[in-house]
Design an enzyme around this catalytic site. Structure first.
Site, PDB file in Angstrom:
ATOM      1  N   GLU A 184     -10.329  -0.672  12.426  1.00 50.76           N
ATOM      2  CA  GLU A 184     -10.547  -0.630  10.970  1.00 50.76           C
ATOM      3  C   GLU A 184     -10.463  -2.031  10.377  1.00 50.76           C
ATOM      4  O   GLU A 184     -11.196  -2.371   9.445  1.00 50.76           O
ATOM      5  CB  GLU A 184      -9.528   0.334  10.327  1.00 50.76           C
ATOM      6  CG  GLU A 184      -9.869   1.783  10.665  1.00 50.76           C
ATOM      7  CD  GLU A 184      -8.679   2.715  10.757  1.00 50.76           C
ATOM      8  OE1 GLU A 184      -7.591   2.386  10.249  1.00 50.76           O
ATOM      9  OE2 GLU A 184      -8.845   3.809  11.354  1.00 50.76           O
TER      10      GLU A 184
ATOM     11  N   LYS B 129      -1.040   3.694   9.041  1.00 50.37           N
ATOM     12  CA  LYS B 129      -2.184   3.220   8.231  1.00 50.37           C
ATOM     13  C   LYS B 129      -1.788   3.183   6.747  1.00 50.37           C
ATOM     14  O   LYS B 129      -0.649   2.865   6.432  1.00 50.37           O
ATOM     15  CB  LYS B 129      -3.407   4.102   8.496  1.00 50.37           C
ATOM     16  CG  LYS B 129      -3.738   4.181   9.989  1.00 50.37           C
ATOM     17  CD  LYS B 129      -5.076   4.782  10.288  1.00 50.37           C
ATOM     18  CE  LYS B 129      -5.295   4.815  11.793  1.00 50.37           C
ATOM     19  NZ  LYS B 129      -6.607   5.363  12.161  1.00 50.37           N
TER      20      LYS B 129
ATOM     21  N   GLU C 217      -8.816   1.649  22.095  1.00 50.10           N
ATOM     22  CA  GLU C 217      -9.111   2.688  21.112  1.00 50.10           C
ATOM     23  C   GLU C 217     -10.614   2.777  20.901  1.00 50.10           C
ATOM     24  O   GLU C 217     -11.182   1.995  20.122  1.00 50.10           O
ATOM     25  CB  GLU C 217      -8.436   2.357  19.777  1.00 50.10           C
ATOM     26  CG  GLU C 217      -6.929   2.277  19.854  1.00 50.10           C
ATOM     27  CD  GLU C 217      -6.281   2.566  18.505  1.00 50.10           C
ATOM     28  OE1 GLU C 217      -5.458   3.472  18.448  1.00 50.10           O
ATOM     29  OE2 GLU C 217      -6.634   1.904  17.520  1.00 50.10           O
TER      30      GLU C 217
ATOM     31  N   GLY D 250      -9.587   9.189  14.617  1.00 47.82           N
ATOM     32  CA  GLY D 250      -9.618  10.050  13.444  1.00 47.82           C
ATOM     33  C   GLY D 250     -10.710  11.106  13.480  1.00 47.82           C
ATOM     34  O   GLY D 250     -10.996  11.741  12.465  1.00 47.82           O
TER      35      GLY D 250
ATOM     36  N   SER E  33      -7.285   9.981  18.488  1.00 48.16           N
ATOM     37  CA  SER E  33      -7.093  11.441  18.487  1.00 48.16           C
ATOM     38  C   SER E  33      -6.096  11.912  19.539  1.00 48.16           C
ATOM     39  O   SER E  33      -6.262  12.991  20.111  1.00 48.16           O
ATOM     40  CB  SER E  33      -8.443  12.159  18.630  1.00 48.16           C
ATOM     41  OG  SER E  33      -9.283  11.863  17.520  1.00 48.16           O
TER      42      SER E  33
ATOM     43  N   ASN F 247       0.829   4.647  14.143  1.00 42.84           N
ATOM     44  CA  ASN F 247       0.187   3.796  13.139  1.00 42.84           C
ATOM     45  C   ASN F 247      -0.009   4.635  11.879  1.00 42.84           C
ATOM     46  O   ASN F 247      -0.872   5.510  11.853  1.00 42.84           O
ATOM     47  CB  ASN F 247      -1.160   3.305  13.709  1.00 42.84           C
ATOM     48  CG  ASN F 247      -1.963   2.506  12.698  1.00 42.84           C
ATOM     49  OD1 ASN F 247      -1.459   2.164  11.618  1.00 42.84           O
ATOM     50  ND2 ASN F 247      -3.211   2.218  13.038  1.00 42.84           N
TER      51      ASN F 247
ATOM     52  N   HIS G 101      -6.989  -3.937  14.898  1.00 40.33           N
ATOM     53  CA  HIS G 101      -7.368  -2.523  14.865  1.00 40.33           C
ATOM     54  C   HIS G 101      -8.840  -2.433  14.445  1.00 40.33           C
ATOM     55  O   HIS G 101      -9.318  -3.243  13.658  1.00 40.33           O
ATOM     56  CB  HIS G 101      -6.474  -1.769  13.870  1.00 40.33           C
ATOM     57  CG  HIS G 101      -6.672  -0.293  13.922  1.00 40.33           C
ATOM     58  ND1 HIS G 101      -7.739   0.327  13.304  1.00 40.33           N
ATOM     59  CD2 HIS G 101      -5.971   0.687  14.536  1.00 40.33           C
ATOM     60  CE1 HIS G 101      -7.670   1.629  13.541  1.00 40.33           C
ATOM     61  NE2 HIS G 101      -6.610   1.876  14.290  1.00 40.33           N
TER      62      HIS G 101
HETATM   63  P1  PGA Z   1      -5.999   8.697  15.315  1.00 41.82           P
HETATM   64  O1  PGA Z   1      -5.912   7.106  15.049  1.00 41.82           O
HETATM   65  O2  PGA Z   1      -4.857   9.047  16.227  1.00 41.82           O
HETATM   66  O3  PGA Z   1      -5.860   9.307  13.946  1.00 41.82           O
HETATM   67  O4  PGA Z   1      -7.327   8.965  15.937  1.00 41.82           O
HETATM   68  C1  PGA Z   1      -5.559   6.221  16.076  1.00 41.82           C
HETATM   69  C2  PGA Z   1      -5.545   4.812  15.547  1.00 41.82           C
HETATM   70  O5  PGA Z   1      -6.406   4.461  14.733  1.00 41.82           O
HETATM   71  O6  PGA Z   1      -4.678   3.988  15.935  1.00 41.82           O
END
Ligand code: PGA
Length: 251
Positions: free
Chosen positions: A97, A11, A167, A173, A213, A9, A95
């Site tokens: 976010e 983003k 997730e 992140g 992560s 992803n 997601h």
């Molecule tokens: P990350 O994000 O691997 O940077 O923690 C995962 C995601 O949001 O899909």
């Protein structure tokens, strides 16, 4: 029976040129890997060019969100037909976010999942609890509520096409990955929810990814869990070699 699936992803990262460079660096590193499916989700502006850069590669194209309406007066939105047109196979939905920053709801994610499937796109539906929810002991209830809203009423042939991604919001992140036991506990619960909604064959055919992560040094242990069928990777998908080494988790 469930092909492991590693999805990146991107983003809100990568201009068109940067996305094409990344795709061109990634494809030769992962093409030919046996027994794993790989996908990348560039931002909308880079989908078409990334799709062209990946022509002839096994790497699949995914979008990061979509609108459920076929077309119309929805300024700023992108339809399933537009995503199909540029070669998307998958679309990430719900997601955290999107849920936290853009007000997406369980019901809205469910509508999008049904619209995606009807249009021939495979949804990757994200679920996950916040830190406060985990500390309050609500993790399993939260992910169950989110999952039921997304998969209840799906047509029988959707199973095995729809993908779930667990997730935990506190792991995205942050560098703070869920322990393998925490991941497996939730994934097993999600498998049970899928069984309750769609039956055993449906649940057995549906891939459940872990996200939050994921890095080259933790992917193996996560993938060794019986109900972890892949990874949704954010930060570590922005570099071709790092993401490729996640996809090579078996090697
Ligand atoms: P990350 O994000 O691997 O940077 O923690 C995962 C995601 O949001 O899909």
């Amino acid at each position: 029976m469930r092909t492991p699936f590693i999805a990146g992803n991107w983003k809100m990262h990568k201009t068109v040129g940067e996305a094409v460079s990344l795709a061109e660096a990634l494809a030769p590193r992962v093409d030919g890997l046996a027994g794993v499916e790989v996908a990348v989700a560039p931002p909308f502006t880079a989908l078409a060019a990334t799709g062209k850069a990946l022509a002839g590669s096994a790497v699949r194209l995914a979008a990061q969100t979509m609108h459920e309406a076929a077309q119309g007066a929805y300024t700023g939105e992108v339809s399933t037909a537009m995503l199909r047109d540029v070669g998307c196979t998958y679309v990430i939905l719900g997601h955290s976010e999107r849920r936290q920053l853009f007000g997406e709801t369980d019901q809205g994610v469910g509508r999008k999942a049904r619209a995606a499937l009807a249009a021939g796109l495979a949804p990757i539906v994200c679920v996950g609890e916040t830190l406060a929810e985990r500390e309050a002991g609500e993790t399993l209830a939260v992910v169950e509520r989110q999952t039921r809203a997304a998969v209840t009423g799906l047509p029988a042939d959707a199973w095995g096409t729809v993908v779930l991604a667990y997730e935990p919001v506190w792991a995205i992140g942050t560098g703070r990955v869920a322990t393998t036991a925490q991941a497996q506990e939730v994934h097993a619960h999600l498998r049970a929810v899928l069984t309750a909604v769609g039956g055993e064959a449906a649940a057995g055919a549906t891939r459940i990814l872990y996200g939050g992560s994921v890095k080259p040094d933790n992917v193996r242990d996560l993938m060794a869990q019986p109900d972890v069928d892949g990874a949704l990777v954010g930060g570590a998908s922005l570099d071709a070699e790092t993401f490729a080494s996640i996809a090579r988790f078996r090697v």
